[in-house]
Scaffold this active site. Structure first.
Site, PDB file in Angstrom:
ATOM      1  N   HIS A  72       0.859  -1.186   0.000  1.00  0.00           N
ATOM      2  CA  HIS A  72       0.000   0.000   0.000  1.00  0.00           C
ATOM      3  C   HIS A  72       0.896   1.237   0.000  1.00  0.00           C
ATOM      4  O   HIS A  72       2.051   1.178   0.441  1.00  0.00           O
ATOM      5  CB  HIS A  72      -0.880   0.032   1.243  1.00  0.00           C
ATOM      6  CG  HIS A  72      -1.907  -1.040   1.291  1.00  0.00           C
ATOM      7  ND1 HIS A  72      -2.986  -0.988   2.135  1.00  0.00           N
ATOM      8  CD2 HIS A  72      -2.039  -2.206   0.589  1.00  0.00           C
ATOM      9  CE1 HIS A  72      -3.736  -2.059   1.967  1.00  0.00           C
ATOM     10  NE2 HIS A  72      -3.177  -2.820   1.040  1.00  0.00           N
ATOM     11  N   GLU A  74       1.039   3.788   1.912  1.00  0.00           N
ATOM     12  CA  GLU A  74       1.572   4.114   3.233  1.00  0.00           C
ATOM     13  C   GLU A  74       2.764   3.232   3.592  1.00  0.00           C
ATOM     14  O   GLU A  74       3.778   3.702   4.098  1.00  0.00           O
ATOM     15  CB  GLU A  74       0.497   3.941   4.320  1.00  0.00           C
ATOM     16  CG  GLU A  74      -0.741   4.766   4.108  1.00  0.00           C
ATOM     17  CD  GLU A  74      -1.851   4.028   3.371  1.00  0.00           C
ATOM     18  OE1 GLU A  74      -1.581   3.407   2.321  1.00  0.00           O
ATOM     19  OE2 GLU A  74      -3.003   4.090   3.833  1.00  0.00           O
ATOM     20  N   CYS A 102      -5.992   1.603   6.016  1.00  0.00           N
ATOM     21  CA  CYS A 102      -6.610   0.349   6.421  1.00  0.00           C
ATOM     22  C   CYS A 102      -5.994  -0.098   7.761  1.00  0.00           C
ATOM     23  O   CYS A 102      -5.055   0.534   8.255  1.00  0.00           O
ATOM     24  CB  CYS A 102      -6.360  -0.704   5.347  1.00  0.00           C
ATOM     25  SG  CYS A 102      -4.629  -1.260   5.278  1.00  0.00           S
ATOM     26  N   CYS A 105      -2.098  -0.612   7.575  1.00  0.00           N
ATOM     27  CA  CYS A 105      -1.349   0.642   7.468  1.00  0.00           C
ATOM     28  C   CYS A 105      -1.462   1.466   8.741  1.00  0.00           C
ATOM     29  O   CYS A 105      -0.477   2.059   9.188  1.00  0.00           O
ATOM     30  CB  CYS A 105      -1.821   1.431   6.257  1.00  0.00           C
ATOM     31  SG  CYS A 105      -1.441   0.600   4.693  1.00  0.00           S
TER      32      CYS A 105
END
Length: 182
Positions: A72, A74, A102, A105
């Protein structure tokens, strides 16, 4: 200056997070990262990590390219920053991301000791910074993150909507039965 509506969340032990004048600038950089992602087949989510008004790391999703479920935006940025700074403790930093993080993260944000999190669009399906869960404000964790959501929310949401609209359009075109010749 862009007009926007922000939602400010207070963590359980931190003072109310106030938007800073440069927050919109760094969120624009995160949006630029997000805009790059569709060109390589990725969902348009971008992130930028800043310390002392200096961009330490920037990136976007790489899940499809790397076939890594943890890639992701992040996570990519946190890894880059930790490598660059040669420490996992990313104290005194602010993470700007175009979509509410999420659970994975949000956990990484807490574990890396990021001080502030500013995000664009809320994620009612997987958001872990106020939508479904609120990991950064969890009292039982040893670090809490100041969170502000909704900065440049419309711009962030628009990138995602356009991406998925185009993806659905391409999918429906590729699955349409061929018309018989007349």
């Amino acid at each position: 200056m862009l007009a926007c509506t922000v939602t400010i969340k207070d963590s359980t032990t931190s003072p109310l997070l106030q938007p800073e004048p440069h927050d919109s600038y760094y969120m624009e950089l995160a949006l630029q990262q997000a805009a790059l992602a569709p060109h390589v087949g990725e969902v348009p989510i971008g992130a930028v990590l800043v310390r002392n008004h200096e961009v330490i790391a920037a990136g976007h999703n790489y899940r499809e390219i790397s076939q890594d479920p943890t890639a992701h935006a992040e996570m990519v940025v946190i890894r880059k920053a930790a490598e660059q700074l040669r420490t996992w403790r990313l104290t005194d930093t602010t993470l700007y991301v175009t979509l509410e993080p999420c659970p994975m993260c949000a956990g990484a944000i807490v574990q890396s000791r990021i001080a502030r999190l500013i995000f664009g669009a809320w994620d009612p399906k997987a958001g872990a910074c106020g939508s479904i869960f609120d990991i950064p404000a969890e009292r039982q964790l040893n670090h809490r993150v100041q969170v502000m959501g909704g900065l440049l929310e419309q711009e962030s949401r628009k990138l995602l909507q356009e991406f998925f609209r185009a993806k659905r359009g391409a999918l429906s075109e590729s699955t349409s039965p061929l018309k018989p010749a007349s």
